[in-house]
Design a protein around this motif. Sequence first.
Motif, PDB file in Angstrom:
ATOM      1  N   VAL A  90       1.788   1.969  -3.550  1.00 25.73           N
ATOM      2  CA  VAL A  90       0.650   2.444  -4.112  1.00 25.73           C
ATOM      3  C   VAL A  90       0.433   3.913  -3.961  1.00 25.73           C
ATOM      4  O   VAL A  90       0.451   4.864  -4.724  1.00 25.73           O
ATOM      5  CB  VAL A  90      -0.633   1.884  -3.735  1.00 25.73           C
ATOM      6  N   VAL A  91       0.409   4.462  -2.743  1.00 22.26           N
ATOM      7  CA  VAL A  91       0.338   5.786  -2.177  1.00 22.26           C
ATOM      8  C   VAL A  91       1.494   6.413  -2.635  1.00 22.26           C
ATOM      9  O   VAL A  91       1.298   7.844  -3.206  1.00 22.26           O
ATOM     10  CB  VAL A  91      -0.006   6.023  -0.670  1.00 22.26           C
ATOM     11  N   HIS A 146       1.532   7.225  -6.265  1.00 24.73           N
ATOM     12  CA  HIS A 146       0.427   8.347  -6.754  1.00 24.73           C
ATOM     13  C   HIS A 146       1.114   9.827  -6.501  1.00 24.73           C
ATOM     14  O   HIS A 146       0.867  10.656  -7.026  1.00 24.73           O
ATOM     15  CB  HIS A 146      -0.798   8.077  -6.064  1.00 24.73           C
ATOM     16  N   VAL A 147       1.987   9.765  -5.158  1.00 23.74           N
ATOM     17  CA  VAL A 147       2.460  11.279  -4.822  1.00 23.74           C
ATOM     18  C   VAL A 147       3.597  11.445  -5.981  1.00 23.74           C
ATOM     19  O   VAL A 147       3.736  12.416  -6.591  1.00 23.74           O
ATOM     20  CB  VAL A 147       3.134  11.016  -3.434  1.00 23.74           C
ATOM     21  N   ALA A 204      -3.891  -0.527  -9.381  1.00 23.37           N
ATOM     22  CA  ALA A 204      -3.332   0.959  -9.276  1.00 23.37           C
ATOM     23  C   ALA A 204      -2.292   1.243 -10.302  1.00 23.37           C
ATOM     24  O   ALA A 204      -2.288   2.194 -10.571  1.00 23.37           O
ATOM     25  CB  ALA A 204      -2.720   1.171  -7.806  1.00 23.37           C
ATOM     26  N   GLN A 221       0.841  -1.266   0.098  1.00 22.16           N
ATOM     27  CA  GLN A 221      -0.091  -0.063  -0.291  1.00 22.16           C
ATOM     28  C   GLN A 221       0.839   1.239   0.085  1.00 22.16           C
ATOM     29  O   GLN A 221       0.565   2.380  -0.585  1.00 22.16           O
ATOM     30  CB  GLN A 221      -1.025  -0.035   1.159  1.00 22.16           C
ATOM     31  N   LEU A 222       2.139   1.170   0.823  1.00 21.16           N
ATOM     32  CA  LEU A 222       2.914   2.418   0.776  1.00 21.16           C
ATOM     33  C   LEU A 222       3.380   2.489  -0.674  1.00 21.16           C
ATOM     34  O   LEU A 222       3.632   3.796  -1.118  1.00 21.16           O
ATOM     35  CB  LEU A 222       4.086   2.127   1.559  1.00 21.16           C
TER      36      LEU A 222
END
Length: 136
Positions: A90-91, A94-95, A116, A87-88
Amino acid sequence: MVGQERFEPMMDVLRALAEPTRLRLVWALSTREYSVGELAELVGANVAAVSQHLARLREAGMVDSRRDGTRIFYRAATPHLADLLDQLVVVGGHVSGELDLPRPATPAAPAAVAAARRTAPSRSRPAGSRPRTAET
């Protein structure tokens, strides 16, 4: 209203991962077990420093250890740690616009990560910039 004490365990995890060497250690330990010496070589630090980082990760409940003779081996305390790292990615992707930071010998990524990667908007990086990796 939710009391602050309910967030403390989550904050402990985030604080433990906020240090780059500890994040790299957890990244490695999410795939397999390593001895302290192997981890020190992997992250380019001395054994004493790695042992201190591992003690902090153990306090946060993120790693477990076992002794085999004189050697101590470390592993992720829970398989959910790999999910958190996914998940890190993915996030963080995106950043930063960079979505490809696979862990070595990791089983196929969960469906959310794969989705994603397929649907993330493409972002251009400034000219001359490099994609972020675990080392940067």
